[in-house]
Design a protein around this motif. Structure first.
Motif, PDB file in Angstrom:
ATOM      1  N   SER A  61       0.834  -1.210   0.000  1.00 36.00           N
ATOM      2  CA  SER A  61       0.000   0.000   0.000  1.00 36.00           C
ATOM      3  C   SER A  61       0.866   1.256   0.000  1.00 36.00           C
ATOM      4  CB  SER A  61      -0.939  -0.003   1.211  1.00 36.00           C
ATOM      5  OG  SER A  61      -0.203  -0.079   2.420  1.00 36.00           O
ATOM      6  N   ASN A  62       2.003   1.218   0.713  1.00 37.26           N
ATOM      7  CA  ASN A  62       2.903   2.375   0.720  1.00 37.26           C
ATOM      8  C   ASN A  62       3.476   2.638  -0.666  1.00 37.26           C
ATOM      9  OD1 ASN A  62       2.663   3.102   3.395  1.00 37.26           O
ATOM     10  ND2 ASN A  62       4.347   1.821   4.082  1.00 37.26           N
ATOM     11  N   THR A  63       3.842   1.583  -1.375  1.00 39.53           N
ATOM     12  CA  THR A  63       4.359   1.741  -2.735  1.00 39.53           C
ATOM     13  C   THR A  63       3.306   2.344  -3.649  1.00 39.53           C
ATOM     14  OG1 THR A  63       5.939  -0.083  -2.530  1.00 39.53           O
ATOM     15  CG2 THR A  63       5.255   0.514  -4.750  1.00 39.53           C
ATOM     16  N   ILE A  64       2.089   1.852  -3.555  1.00 42.09           N
ATOM     17  CA  ILE A  64       1.001   2.361  -4.404  1.00 42.09           C
ATOM     18  C   ILE A  64       0.732   3.832  -4.114  1.00 42.09           C
ATOM     19  CG2 ILE A  64      -1.466   2.196  -4.908  1.00 42.09           C
ATOM     20  CD1 ILE A  64      -1.253  -0.808  -4.499  1.00 42.09           C
ATOM     21  N   MET A  65       0.695   4.185  -2.840  1.00 38.56           N
ATOM     22  CA  MET A  65       0.431   5.585  -2.482  1.00 38.56           C
ATOM     23  C   MET A  65       1.526   6.505  -3.003  1.00 38.56           C
ATOM     24  SD  MET A  65      -1.317   5.580   1.323  1.00 38.56           S
ATOM     25  CE  MET A  65      -0.038   4.586   2.111  1.00 38.56           C
ATOM     26  N   ARG A  66       2.776   6.082  -2.861  1.00 37.67           N
ATOM     27  CA  ARG A  66       3.888   6.895  -3.376  1.00 37.67           C
ATOM     28  C   ARG A  66       3.795   7.044  -4.890  1.00 37.67           C
ATOM     29  NH1 ARG A  66       9.368   4.508  -0.473  1.00 37.67           N
ATOM     30  NH2 ARG A  66       8.621   4.477   1.683  1.00 37.67           N
ATOM     31  N   ALA A  67       3.604   5.915  -5.575  1.00 36.89           N
ATOM     32  CA  ALA A  67       3.573   5.936  -7.039  1.00 36.89           C
ATOM     33  C   ALA A  67       2.408   6.761  -7.558  1.00 36.89           C
ATOM     34  CB  ALA A  67       3.500   4.514  -7.576  1.00 36.89           C
ATOM     35  N   SER A  68       1.254   6.624  -6.912  1.00 40.18           N
ATOM     36  CA  SER A  68       0.071   7.378  -7.345  1.00 40.18           C
ATOM     37  C   SER A  68       0.281   8.876  -7.179  1.00 40.18           C
ATOM     38  CB  SER A  68      -1.147   6.915  -6.536  1.00 40.18           C
ATOM     39  OG  SER A  68      -2.286   7.667  -6.877  1.00 40.18           O
ATOM     40  N   LYS A  69       0.828   9.280  -6.028  1.00 36.27           N
ATOM     41  CA  LYS A  69       1.085  10.703  -5.807  1.00 36.27           C
ATOM     42  C   LYS A  69       2.176  11.201  -6.737  1.00 36.27           C
ATOM     43  CE  LYS A  69       0.064  14.476  -4.218  1.00 36.27           C
ATOM     44  NZ  LYS A  69      -1.307  14.985  -4.306  1.00 36.27           N
ATOM     45  N   VAL A  83      10.371   5.663 -11.259  1.00 37.69           N
ATOM     46  CA  VAL A  83      10.018   4.710 -10.206  1.00 37.69           C
ATOM     47  C   VAL A  83      11.197   3.774 -10.023  1.00 37.69           C
ATOM     48  CG1 VAL A  83       8.454   2.878  -9.482  1.00 37.69           C
ATOM     49  CG2 VAL A  83       7.558   4.857 -10.730  1.00 37.69           C
ATOM     50  N   SER A  84      11.782   3.791  -8.839  1.00 37.33           N
ATOM     51  CA  SER A  84      13.014   3.044  -8.592  1.00 37.33           C
ATOM     52  C   SER A  84      12.776   1.934  -7.575  1.00 37.33           C
ATOM     53  CB  SER A  84      14.105   3.989  -8.066  1.00 37.33           C
ATOM     54  OG  SER A  84      15.283   3.282  -7.776  1.00 37.33           O
ATOM     55  N   GLY A  85      13.000   0.691  -8.016  1.00 42.10           N
ATOM     56  CA  GLY A  85      12.844  -0.445  -7.116  1.00 42.10           C
ATOM     57  C   GLY A  85      13.352  -1.721  -7.744  1.00 42.10           C
ATOM     58  N   GLY A  86      14.426  -2.260  -7.218  1.00 48.96           N
ATOM     59  CA  GLY A  86      15.048  -3.442  -7.805  1.00 48.96           C
ATOM     60  C   GLY A  86      14.497  -4.749  -7.269  1.00 48.96           C
ATOM     61  N   ILE A  87      15.245  -5.821  -7.480  1.00 55.93           N
ATOM     62  CA  ILE A  87      14.828  -7.173  -7.092  1.00 55.93           C
ATOM     63  C   ILE A  87      15.336  -7.469  -5.684  1.00 55.93           C
ATOM     64  CG2 ILE A  87      14.995  -9.626  -7.637  1.00 55.93           C
ATOM     65  CD1 ILE A  87      15.510  -8.801 -10.559  1.00 55.93           C
ATOM     66  N   VAL A 140       9.257  11.771  -3.812  1.00 53.09           N
ATOM     67  CA  VAL A 140       7.973  11.386  -3.220  1.00 53.09           C
ATOM     68  C   VAL A 140       8.173  10.044  -2.528  1.00 53.09           C
ATOM     69  CG1 VAL A 140       5.536  10.896  -3.614  1.00 53.09           C
ATOM     70  CG2 VAL A 140       6.719  12.582  -5.049  1.00 53.09           C
ATOM     71  N   THR A 141       8.279  10.091  -1.224  1.00 53.79           N
ATOM     72  CA  THR A 141       8.514   8.869  -0.451  1.00 53.79           C
ATOM     73  C   THR A 141       7.838   9.016   0.901  1.00 53.79           C
ATOM     74  OG1 THR A 141      10.233   7.354   0.330  1.00 53.79           O
ATOM     75  CG2 THR A 141      10.741   9.698   0.423  1.00 53.79           C
ATOM     76  N   SER A 142       8.161   8.140   1.839  1.00 55.97           N
ATOM     77  CA  SER A 142       7.544   8.228   3.159  1.00 55.97           C
ATOM     78  C   SER A 142       8.164   9.377   3.945  1.00 55.97           C
ATOM     79  CB  SER A 142       7.739   6.915   3.915  1.00 55.97           C
ATOM     80  OG  SER A 142       9.114   6.718   4.208  1.00 55.97           O
TER      81      SER A 142
END
Length: 204
Positions: A61-69, A83-87, A140-142
């Motif tokens: 949910s935190n990822t979705i909220m960040r990406a949406s904003k 959008v930055s996020g690896g494996i 845009v992050t926490s």
């Protein structure tokens, strides 16, 4: 007497008010987004993914909220979204890839390799190459992660601003009653402090 002191200490540590005091230095100065500023790019670091019973991966949910904003701001400012996020799992699924179906913005860059904030910095260096001193990044992050991310980028030549949702921290009677969620909040704050200290000693 000593046992009483220990009990009082544990009681205080488990209260939301104590958790709020611990996180306050991380969040008090980071909300400096200005719609009138000129930005080069909106940066959204992801915040985890999970797999459901059908073995399908979803962003938290935190990822979705960040990406949406981040998408909303990128559209409003008419600039690229990164959008930055690896494996970070054993299944070869990057966090950025799990976000793709939730974003419709065309002017977007997906970073599928960066596993932490420092690697995100290295990826940004590739994006901007020699022009990074003139690039202003909107992060845009926490709220807790904003300080670490902004310090890391600014110490490496970037101009940065952070967009942080203003949360109402209501201090009432329940703030002084033990709550198990306070432990998670304190752990997250301590993680950020330790990461900042590590970056300082590593001269990132």
């Amino acid at each position: 007497y000593f046992l009483r002191i220990i009990c009082i200490f544990i009681y205080i540590v488990l209260t939301p008010f104590f958790a709020y005091l611990i996180e306050l230095p991380l969040t008090i100065y980071v909300n400096n987004f200005d719609i009138n500023e000129k930005y080069s790019l909106v940066l959204v670091p992801t915040a985890g993914i999970y797999k459901d019973a059908q073995n399908i991966w979803h962003p938290t949910s935190n990822t979705i909220m960040r990406a949406s904003k981040g998408e909303d701001l990128a559209k409003e400012l008419n600039i690229p979204l990164l959008v930055s996020g690896g494996i970070l799992n054993n299944h070869g699924v990057s966090e950025a890839s799990a976000v793709e179906k939730y974003i419709s913005y065309d002017n977007i860059i997906y970073d599928h390799k960066s596993k932490n904030s420092y690697e995100t910095l290295l990826y940004l260096n590739k994006v901007f190459k020699t022009s990074k001193s003139k690039a202003k990044i909107l992060i845009v992050t926490s709220p807790k992660h904003s300080l670490r991310m902004s310090l890391l980028l600014s110490s490496n030549g970037y101009l940065v601003s952070c967009y942080v949702e203003e949360l109402e921290n209501v201090i009432d009677l329940y703030s002084f009653l033990p709550d198990s969620r306070a432990v998670n909040s304190i752990n997250a704050s301590l993680y950020e402090y330790l990461a900042i200290i590590k970056y300082i000693f590593s001269k990132y």
